[in-house]
Scaffold this motif. Structure first.
Motif, PDB file in Angstrom:
ATOM      1  N   PRO A   1       0.845  -1.193   0.000  1.00 36.47           N
ATOM      2  CA  PRO A   1       0.000   0.000   0.000  1.00 36.47           C
ATOM      3  C   PRO A   1       0.877   1.239   0.000  1.00 36.47           C
ATOM      4  N   LEU A   2       0.479   2.261  -0.747  1.00 33.28           N
ATOM      5  CA  LEU A   2       1.260   3.490  -0.747  1.00 33.28           C
ATOM      6  C   LEU A   2       1.072   4.203   0.583  1.00 33.28           C
ATOM      7  N   HIS A   3       2.184   4.414   1.277  1.00 35.50           N
ATOM      8  CA  HIS A   3       2.108   5.194   2.499  1.00 35.50           C
ATOM      9  C   HIS A   3       2.940   6.464   2.348  1.00 35.50           C
TER      10      HIS A   3
ATOM     11  N   GLY B   1       8.451   6.452  13.337  1.00 35.22           N
ATOM     12  CA  GLY B   1       9.039   7.778  13.377  1.00 35.22           C
ATOM     13  C   GLY B   1       8.941   8.559  12.086  1.00 35.22           C
ATOM     14  N   ILE B   2       8.695   7.876  10.969  1.00 37.70           N
ATOM     15  CA  ILE B   2       8.615   8.600   9.690  1.00 37.70           C
ATOM     16  C   ILE B   2       7.274   8.437   8.988  1.00 37.70           C
ATOM     17  N   LEU B   3       6.416   7.521   9.446  1.00 33.23           N
ATOM     18  CA  LEU B   3       5.121   7.315   8.804  1.00 33.23           C
ATOM     19  C   LEU B   3       4.186   8.482   9.122  1.00 33.23           C
ATOM     20  N   LEU B   4       3.611   9.077   8.070  1.00 28.11           N
ATOM     21  CA  LEU B   4       2.657  10.175   8.229  1.00 28.11           C
ATOM     22  C   LEU B   4       1.214   9.718   7.999  1.00 28.11           C
ATOM     23  N   ALA B   5       1.001   8.903   6.970  1.00 29.19           N
ATOM     24  CA  ALA B   5      -0.356   8.473   6.636  1.00 29.19           C
ATOM     25  C   ALA B   5      -0.277   7.338   5.607  1.00 29.19           C
TER      26      ALA B   5
ATOM     27  N   GLY C   1       2.732  -3.791   3.747  1.00 31.83           N
ATOM     28  CA  GLY C   1       4.010  -3.276   4.209  1.00 31.83           C
ATOM     29  C   GLY C   1       3.765  -2.089   5.105  1.00 31.83           C
ATOM     30  N   THR C   2       4.800  -1.686   5.798  1.00 24.18           N
ATOM     31  CA  THR C   2       4.676  -0.556   6.710  1.00 24.18           C
ATOM     32  C   THR C   2       5.966   0.245   6.701  1.00 24.18           C
TER      33      THR C   2
ATOM     34  N   ALA D   1      -2.746   5.957   8.809  1.00 27.68           N
ATOM     35  CA  ALA D   1      -2.384   5.386  10.106  1.00 27.68           C
ATOM     36  C   ALA D   1      -2.449   3.873  10.097  1.00 27.68           C
ATOM     37  N   TRP D   2      -3.353   3.302   9.282  1.00 28.07           N
ATOM     38  CA  TRP D   2      -3.492   1.836   9.286  1.00 28.07           C
ATOM     39  C   TRP D   2      -2.255   1.121   8.736  1.00 28.07           C
TER      40      TRP D   2
END
Length: 326
Positions: A220-222, A273-277, A268-269, A279-280
């Motif tokens: 998924p695009l995060h 500390g760097i993930l913005l969106a 994938g995730t 949230a899932w």
């Protein structure tokens, strides 16, 4: 993967266990490569979604290949009990060097006694014949070898939009030359790229399968910090997909995938500390569990819709607002 999905999806982990008689685990390697889309050969700044820290745990420190394997081995053995490993050259473009340098790096991994093979992540426009010959040589020696090609989308308009620096033609050429040498190809697809909806993902899968493929990775695009996509998201120019849309689309793709193709990944995730969106994306195993649910509800599994009729012949709009509703 969870106890549900392996009954419905032909996974890479299951296949390795069948063929090798025991669990085999990947160890991610950062060998210090860059990318032609960053160093000026193809462009500057890289893909709009790319902050490689989100894909590689060793992106900021680069101990030797052997050191990374030894460290990874200790962690994985304790966590999973695996005793055999595949060295996964993951960060950036892992064929982007002189073939002699590549051989030196790959051999460092293969010299480790419990490393049974290599998985090489790269771009479709960075696999000249001499590199493919090198990998085919390792396979001829009895090693497990996978070439992982980052395609992301089969739509050239999308690839241009995210500053990918190549098109589908380069992917087709690389995949054909690799598989012509007997190499196994795993294709990476990002679901939810700007301007794309579920129908784009299905058509991308159709094009990839029609060319011949051995494995697939869905992601998924995060949105992560330090990327152009993060700026677009802040300005409201990109809206991430809701979990429900990703889950339903992943299930559709699984159904439309030939039964013999191996799924190396279904989600994938990124580090918290760097993930913005969205949230899932921080809840990888919840996402994977969720993908099983529509398959169970439909009474389907991988290959249920294969061979399948082609998707709509209508021309897909490339309006940037053509995204799933939140």
């Amino acid at each position: 993967m969870t106890h549900l999905l392996p009954q419905l999806v032909n996974t890479f982990g299951q296949d390795l266990k069948r063929r090798h008689g025991q669990r085999v685990h990947k160890i991610a390697i950062n060998a210090g490569f860059t990318c032609p889309n960053r160093d000026g050969s193809k462009g500057r700044g890289g893909c709009t979604f790319c902050n490689n820290v989100s894909f590689s745990p060793n992106a900021r420190n680069q101990p030797s290949v052997g050191e990374q394997i030894r460290k990874g081995r200790a962690v994985i053995r304790k966590r999973t009990g695996a005793r055999h490993f595949i060295a996964y050259f993951q960060a950036y473009t892992n064929t982007y060097a002189e073939v002699e340098r590549l051989d030196e790096l790959y051999r460092q991994a293969l010299r480790e006694p419990d490393v049974i093979g290599l998985s090489i992540g790269t771009r479709p426009d960075c696999v000249p014949d001499e590199v493919l010959d090198l990998l085919a040589g390792y396979q001829a020696e009895g090693h497990e070898v996978w070439l992982e090609l980052g395609l992301q989308s089969a739509f050239d308009q999308t690839l241009e939009r995210v500053n990918r620096g190549h098109g589908f033609a380069e992917y087709r050429d690389a995949a054909r030359r690799a598989r012509g040498r007997g190499l196994k190809v795993c294709t990476h697809l990002i679901v939810g790229l700007p301007g794309e909806g579920p129908e784009h993902a299905l058509q991308t899968l159709e094009r990839v399968v029609s060319e011949g493929v051995d494995g697939l990775k869905l992601h998924p695009l995060h949105v992560v910090k330090g990327t152009l996509l993060a700026n677009q998201w802040r300005r409201g120019e990109y809206r991430p997909w809701p979990l429900e849309t990703y889950v339903e689309t992943a299930a559709d793709l699984i159904e439309a995938t030939p039964p013999e193709v191996l799924y190396h990944r279904l989600s994938g995730t990124a580090p918290a500390g760097i993930l913005l969106a969205p949230a899932w994306c921080a809840r990888k195993w919840q996402v994977i569990d969720s993908i099983a649910q529509p398959l169970i509800q439909r009474g389907t599994r991988q290959g249920s819709a294969w061979p399948h009729p082609p998707t709509t012949e209508a021309v897909i709009s490339w309006n940037s607002s053509a995204q799933p509703e939140t």
